[in-house]
Each structure stands twice: as C-alpha cells, then as structure tokens.
Design a protein around this motif. Structure first.
Motif: not given
Length: 313
Positions: A4-7, A17-21, A35-45, A47-51
């Motif tokens: 449900a979180q992944i959705n 995700i595609a850009s980092i990969a 994006l600023t790096q802090p904003a990207a870092s927060r977004m990655l966090g 994503i990982e919470r959802y996953v």
C-alpha cells in the motif's frame, strides 16, 4: 502494508530513482531534476519509507541500487517512458497528428486531391489511420449521412436537401477520353464524339454527372448516343476493358494523367478530342453541425487549401 505504501510513489519519485541509478550520485541526480541536494535527500528518504527498505547504498564508487532498488529502477524507466509516450500521444491528438479519419471521394477528387493531401499528412505523422473510399456521389452522400464518413468530396445529388450540409470549396472536373494505344482512333486529330459513337464504351451508370456530361456533348453535336456501353464505377474494370478491346472510357483529367502520363498503366493513352467535356464541380461536403476530430479537420484544411491553390492556377 508495504504494498500500500509503494502505491503512494509519484512520478517525481520514479524520476529521482531513475536519475540516481543512471548517474550514480545523489548530487548529480538532484541537479538533473532541478532540486537542491537536501531536497533530493529528503525525497529519497520518503521513497525508502514508502518502500520499507533501502533502495540505494553508498559505496566509494557512488550510489548503487540494492536488489529492491534495481527492481524499482527498471520499473521507473518503464513508468517514465509510458508517461512521456502518453504526453506525446495527447499532444499529437491535440495538434491533429494522430487518430482516424474516414473520407469518401469521387475518382478525380481521390486521385487529384485526397492522395496528395494524405502524403502531406503522413509526412507529419505515420500514426494517422486513414480510410479512403472511392464511389459515385449518391453513394458517398448516403454514407456521409449515416455517419460512415467524416467528409466527402462529391456532389449533392438531385432530390437531397442541401441545407443539411456544409458545402465548401469547388473543383472542376474536366474529362479526357482514354483508350488502348492500339485503338484505331489514336493517331487521328480533332476527333468529335460522333467519330466514337460506334465503338464500345465503358463509363458510369446513367444519371451520374460524368455520364450526363458525356451524353450532353453527344446531344450538342447532334450525334446519336453510343449503344454499346458497359456501366461500372470500378476503375479496375475500366482498365481491364480498355486493355483487352477497342473500348473507350471517359475519365477525369486527374485519373487520365495518372494512367497515361505519370505512371503509364496497360498501354493506355488519350484521344485528341476537339470538344472539351466538363463535369459539374464537386465540393468538400460535411454534415451540418458535425464536429470533426483534429485529424479530420487537418485533412479537410489541406484539401481546401489545395482547392484554393488550384483555383488560382
């Protein structure tokens, strides 16, 4: 819970995700996404919470996807490509570069106008699905009223209320007489229709504009009408009859140009006739109040522009 979180993942998440990969560095991925790096870092966090699992690990060589991250990266590419394709398709529909259009036309209009317009349209987009039928005006108008066609190039037959149509543009249809190159009249100059009356003829059925124009010229010359006639609207049948006999066929100049001069077919040629045969003009006809799709409207505009240009010429 994890599913449900992944959705909750959004396009921006898949983009990161595609850009980092692809780039291997969070800073480079952030820059690519404005994006600023802090904003990207927060977004990655986020994503990982959802996953519910790490999706990248930091190594001396940069950020490398975990097994879960690799799967998401592959999915991200698919999702982003689908979104780009959807955007392209929507834009193509909006601009009239895709979709389906159904058109009917008399033979001269199909050869002289619709085919060149299709070539222009297809140069812009091969995704256009075009259906073109060739028939006499009575059949075209009947099928136009039934909704089979978006528009037709033809004439409103007698007895049909023209007020239910939008009738635009006009194209004159001049006829030529087509025969096989071995026909006895080929080398004669300044022929009259009376010179041809005793030969077999292949032409459209009585009451059609072409047939009426031919018969009117016979009558004007004071000549008897041909008695030996095969009635057909099929150009293929006409060509076959001409190739195998001394038959004579009246055709619009656009068709005779195609068969006798541009791409010679069946050793056909035109006779040198003294009197010109002109058929009543045909028009671009739509049903009044019917809204055309963008692609149909685009093809209509190309045809009307061709009418206007030919008229100036």
């Amino acid at each position: 819970m994890a599913e449900a979180q992944i959705n909750r993942l959004q396009p921006k998440h898949f983009g990161l995700i595609a850009s980092i990969a692809e780039l291997g560095q969070l800073s480079l991925a952030a820059q690519a996404m404005a994006l600023t790096q802090p904003a990207a870092s927060r977004m990655l966090g986020e994503i990982e919470r959802y996953v519910g699992s790490p999706i990248f690990i930091r190594t001396p060589k940069g950020m490398e996807p975990t097994v879960v991250g690799g799967a998401l990266a592959r999915r991200a590419q698919n999702v982003l490509e689908e979104m780009r394709e959807a955007a392209r398709e929507i834009e193509a529909i909006r601009r009239g570069f895709t979709g389906k259009v159904r058109v009917g036309a008399v033979t001269g209009g199909a050869v002289g106008y619709v085919v060149p317009a299709i070539k222009v349209l297809k140069a812009d987009s091969t995704a256009v699905d075009i259906h073109l039928d060739v028939a006499a005006s009575g059949e075209l108008i009947r099928d136009l009223l039934s909704g089979h066609y978006d528009f037709v190039l033809g004439r409103v037959p007698p007895g049909i209320d023209a007020r239910q149509f939008n009738v635009e543009g006009a194209a004159m249809e001049e006829m030529e007489i087509v025969v096989h190159r071995t026909h006895p009249l080929v080398n004669m100059d300044r022929l009259s229709l009376s010179d041809m009356a005793h030969f077999p003829w292949v032409m459209q059925e009585p009451g059609t504009p072409l047939r009426q124009a031919v018969e009117a010229n016979f009558i004007e010359e004071g000549s008897a009408l041909p008695r030996n006639i095969v009635n057909t609207t099929s150009l293929l049948v006409m060509i076959a009859m001409l190739a195998s006999s001394n038959a004579i066929a009246p055709m619009s100049r656009e068709v005779s140009d195609l068969l006798c001069r541009q791409t010679p077919v069946g050793d056909l040629c035109t006779l040198k006739v003294e009197t010109s045969i002109v058929v009543a003009p045909y028009h671009l006809i739509t049903v009044h109040g019917k809204r055309l799709s963008p692609i149909a409207a685009r093809l209509r505009d190309l045809l009307l522009a061709a009418f206007e240009e030919r008229g100036r010429g």
